[in-house]
Design an enzyme around this catalytic site. Sequence first.
Site, PDB file in Angstrom:
ATOM      1  N   ARG A  73      55.545  44.017  26.524  1.00 42.62           N
ATOM      2  CA  ARG A  73      56.664  44.823  26.833  1.00 42.62           C
ATOM      3  C   ARG A  73      57.751  44.186  27.672  1.00 42.62           C
ATOM      4  O   ARG A  73      57.398  43.139  28.607  1.00 42.62           O
ATOM      5  CB  ARG A  73      56.094  45.841  27.706  1.00 42.62           C
ATOM      6  CG  ARG A  73      54.990  47.084  26.897  1.00 42.62           C
ATOM      7  CD  ARG A  73      56.199  48.040  26.368  1.00 42.62           C
ATOM      8  NE  ARG A  73      55.474  48.930  25.551  1.00 42.62           N
ATOM      9  CZ  ARG A  73      54.810  49.065  24.269  1.00 42.62           C
ATOM     10  NH1 ARG A  73      55.177  47.834  23.583  1.00 42.62           N
ATOM     11  NH2 ARG A  73      54.336  49.759  23.628  1.00 42.62           N
ATOM     12  N   ASP A 133      60.107  39.525  21.782  1.00 43.70           N
ATOM     13  CA  ASP A 133      60.201  40.707  20.945  1.00 43.70           C
ATOM     14  C   ASP A 133      60.394  41.912  21.558  1.00 43.70           C
ATOM     15  O   ASP A 133      60.664  43.044  20.911  1.00 43.70           O
ATOM     16  CB  ASP A 133      58.992  40.879  20.144  1.00 43.70           C
ATOM     17  CG  ASP A 133      58.815  41.822  19.052  1.00 43.70           C
ATOM     18  OD1 ASP A 133      59.724  41.698  18.189  1.00 43.70           O
ATOM     19  OD2 ASP A 133      58.072  42.723  18.881  1.00 43.70           O
ATOM     20  N   GLU A 180      65.709  47.601  26.630  1.00 44.93           N
ATOM     21  CA  GLU A 180      65.869  47.523  25.046  1.00 44.93           C
ATOM     22  C   GLU A 180      66.066  49.079  24.594  1.00 44.93           C
ATOM     23  O   GLU A 180      66.542  49.319  23.450  1.00 44.93           O
ATOM     24  CB  GLU A 180      64.414  47.135  24.485  1.00 44.93           C
ATOM     25  CG  GLU A 180      63.205  48.033  24.508  1.00 44.93           C
ATOM     26  CD  GLU A 180      62.030  47.284  23.845  1.00 44.93           C
ATOM     27  OE1 GLU A 180      61.639  46.124  23.920  1.00 44.93           O
ATOM     28  OE2 GLU A 180      61.511  48.027  23.068  1.00 44.93           O
ATOM     29  N   HIS A 186      61.382  44.177  18.678  1.00 41.51           N
ATOM     30  CA  HIS A 186      60.400  45.154  18.845  1.00 41.51           C
ATOM     31  C   HIS A 186      59.892  45.372  17.450  1.00 41.51           C
ATOM     32  O   HIS A 186      59.714  46.335  17.109  1.00 41.51           O
ATOM     33  CB  HIS A 186      60.692  46.411  19.394  1.00 41.51           C
ATOM     34  CG  HIS A 186      59.241  46.665  20.209  1.00 41.51           C
ATOM     35  ND1 HIS A 186      59.560  47.294  21.413  1.00 41.51           N
ATOM     36  CD2 HIS A 186      58.218  46.782  19.833  1.00 41.51           C
ATOM     37  CE1 HIS A 186      58.272  47.890  21.911  1.00 41.51           C
ATOM     38  NE2 HIS A 186      57.335  47.550  21.038  1.00 41.51           N
ATOM     39  N   GLN A 187      59.867  44.089  16.695  1.00 40.97           N
ATOM     40  CA  GLN A 187      59.476  44.189  15.257  1.00 40.97           C
ATOM     41  C   GLN A 187      57.926  43.619  14.908  1.00 40.97           C
ATOM     42  O   GLN A 187      57.356  43.492  13.877  1.00 40.97           O
ATOM     43  CB  GLN A 187      60.278  43.770  14.202  1.00 40.97           C
ATOM     44  CG  GLN A 187      60.334  42.182  14.398  1.00 40.97           C
ATOM     45  CD  GLN A 187      61.065  41.365  13.353  1.00 40.97           C
ATOM     46  OE1 GLN A 187      62.222  41.179  13.516  1.00 40.97           O
ATOM     47  NE2 GLN A 187      60.619  40.639  12.180  1.00 40.97           N
TER      48      GLN A 187
HETATM   49  P1  NAD Z   1      44.333  46.060  24.925  1.00 42.16           P
HETATM   50  O1  NAD Z   1      44.541  47.311  25.876  1.00 42.16           O
HETATM   51  O2  NAD Z   1      43.540  46.063  23.634  1.00 42.16           O
HETATM   52  O3  NAD Z   1      44.437  44.793  25.729  1.00 42.16           O
HETATM   53  C1  NAD Z   1      45.205  44.722  26.941  1.00 42.16           C
HETATM   54  C2  NAD Z   1      44.250  43.562  27.816  1.00 42.16           C
HETATM   55  O4  NAD Z   1      45.172  43.541  28.792  1.00 42.16           O
HETATM   56  C3  NAD Z   1      42.923  43.866  28.179  1.00 42.16           C
HETATM   57  O5  NAD Z   1      42.106  42.956  28.108  1.00 42.16           O
HETATM   58  C4  NAD Z   1      43.165  44.414  29.832  1.00 42.16           C
HETATM   59  O6  NAD Z   1      42.046  43.996  30.669  1.00 42.16           O
HETATM   60  C5  NAD Z   1      44.320  43.215  29.908  1.00 42.16           C
HETATM   61  N1  NAD Z   1      44.989  43.580  31.160  1.00 42.16           N
HETATM   62  C6  NAD Z   1      45.218  44.618  32.217  1.00 42.16           C
HETATM   63  N2  NAD Z   1      45.810  44.426  33.249  1.00 42.16           N
HETATM   64  C7  NAD Z   1      45.978  43.017  33.064  1.00 42.16           C
HETATM   65  C8  NAD Z   1      46.661  42.118  33.959  1.00 42.16           C
HETATM   66  N3  NAD Z   1      47.166  42.419  35.202  1.00 42.16           N
HETATM   67  N4  NAD Z   1      46.921  40.675  33.595  1.00 42.16           N
HETATM   68  C9  NAD Z   1      46.322  40.293  32.379  1.00 42.16           C
HETATM   69  N5  NAD Z   1      45.837  41.018  31.602  1.00 42.16           N
HETATM   70  C10 NAD Z   1      45.674  42.349  31.922  1.00 42.16           C
HETATM   71  O7  NAD Z   1      45.945  46.265  24.336  1.00 42.16           O
HETATM   72  P2  NAD Z   1      46.401  45.596  23.085  1.00 42.16           P
HETATM   73  O8  NAD Z   1      46.185  46.391  21.931  1.00 42.16           O
HETATM   74  O9  NAD Z   1      45.904  44.075  23.053  1.00 42.16           O
HETATM   75  O10 NAD Z   1      48.002  45.381  23.412  1.00 42.16           O
HETATM   76  C11 NAD Z   1      48.546  44.701  24.404  1.00 42.16           C
HETATM   77  C12 NAD Z   1      49.829  45.201  24.549  1.00 42.16           C
HETATM   78  O11 NAD Z   1      50.723  44.821  23.678  1.00 42.16           O
HETATM   79  C13 NAD Z   1      50.227  46.530  24.679  1.00 42.16           C
HETATM   80  O12 NAD Z   1      49.792  47.064  25.929  1.00 42.16           O
HETATM   81  C14 NAD Z   1      51.696  46.915  24.415  1.00 42.16           C
HETATM   82  O13 NAD Z   1      52.390  46.747  25.576  1.00 42.16           O
HETATM   83  C15 NAD Z   1      51.974  45.507  23.317  1.00 42.16           C
HETATM   84  N6  NAD Z   1      52.228  45.830  21.960  1.00 42.16           N
HETATM   85  C16 NAD Z   1      53.234  45.367  21.642  1.00 42.16           C
HETATM   86  C17 NAD Z   1      53.701  45.712  20.152  1.00 42.16           C
HETATM   87  C18 NAD Z   1      55.130  45.138  19.655  1.00 42.16           C
HETATM   88  O14 NAD Z   1      55.441  45.496  18.461  1.00 42.16           O
HETATM   89  N7  NAD Z   1      55.675  44.219  20.275  1.00 42.16           N
HETATM   90  C19 NAD Z   1      52.626  46.470  19.432  1.00 42.16           C
HETATM   91  C20 NAD Z   1      51.783  46.957  20.008  1.00 42.16           C
HETATM   92  C21 NAD Z   1      51.274  46.460  21.322  1.00 42.16           C
END
Ligand code: NAD
Length: 332
Positions: free
Chosen positions: A235, A259, A264, A296-297
């Site tokens: 994000r 990304d 954005e 954001h792809q």
């Molecule tokens: P998830 O919930 O499975 O994992 C998130 C991890 O982050 C967890 O293990 C959690 O303990 C950890 N976390 C929480 N607070 C933290 C901190 N302060 N420092 C470090 N780690 C911390 O989520 P996910 O499915 O792995 O997705 C992660 C992120 O990816 C989502 O929150 C979303 O913002 C982003 N995402 C981006 C896209 C994209 O297209 N660019 C797509 C999907 C998700």
Amino acid sequence: MQKIGVYSAKPYDKSFLEQAGKDQDFVFQFFEDSMTEEMASLLSGVEIVCLFVNDVINRPVIEKLASQNVKLIALRCAGFNNVDLKAAAEFNIKVVRVPAYSPYAVAEHTLAMILTLNRKTHRAFNRVRESNFSLNGLMGFDLKGKTVGVIGTGKIGQIFCKIMKGLNCHVVAYDPFPNEEMQKAGIKYHSLEELFRQADIVSLQCPLTEETRHLINSESINRMKDGVMLINTSRGGLIDTEALIKGLKSKKIGYLGIDVYEQEENIFFNDLSGQIIQDDLIMRLITFPNVLITSHQAFFTEDAMKNIAETTVMNINQFLKGDKLENEVKAE
Ligand code: NAD
């Protein structure tokens, strides 16, 4: 028949949702516009809205949605930092999301960014098309033996750790909840400070929360190795963009792949090629030769789109039938 208002809908959303929503007791109505207070006040006869990452679903929007009798917000994304969950609960609007449509898509895009930045294939592609076969300026480094610091080892982070292990990198991680399977696979958890000290490549795979906003700022950048590669496919708000630009100008940051971008909402997913862009920060970032920006792809694969559409249809059906909402998100 129930109508579901789908906002920020692009042609690809329409085709996947229509396919997944065939023969259901509801129909999708698609709107290209994103959800705003104004859009919310124009709703009529819609109890369910389906929204995406850059729809800002703050308290005023939620108040308007509630006044129009909206009962469910079905997010077609995993992150929910764009929703005021407290306000949604107050106004009795449920929020569901798609928690895992394809963690592989995002992890693999993260790798694509690393390889592009390192081996400069984007520049090689353009050069060769102009019959420029010179190698000057295209030198990369072997990934083997480099240390990759992964911040957040949830669904995406774990797959990304395994990918980088497979490339013979040394992988270290930070997560407030270390994962046992990762530890067994030889991934060492460290404090953030130690991760910044060790990592040649830092990759953000954690959610945006109050705690993680601007996790990457002047101070944390200073703690990183000189010439570090920084990748953010999570994000935009995780990074203070002004600090990033300073880090790039001073050459502390050697490579940047993003990304996602903090501002954005009004830029990504749109063709602005004929417009004067007012956001000076993104325009400055675009000028650096060692910066790769994608809009954001990371999630955008056929497999992920299919899963998003199918889970969204399932989420809506659970709500309509009064079943337990498997993918509900609530304020803490
Ligand atoms: P998830 O919930 O499975 O994992 C998130 C991890 O982050 C967890 O293990 C959690 O303990 C950890 N976390 C929480 N607070 C933290 C901190 N302060 N420092 C470090 N780690 C911390 O989520 P996910 O499915 O792995 O997705 C992660 C992120 O990816 C989502 O929150 C979303 O913002 C982003 N995402 C981006 C896209 C994209 O297209 N660019 C797509 C999907 C998700």
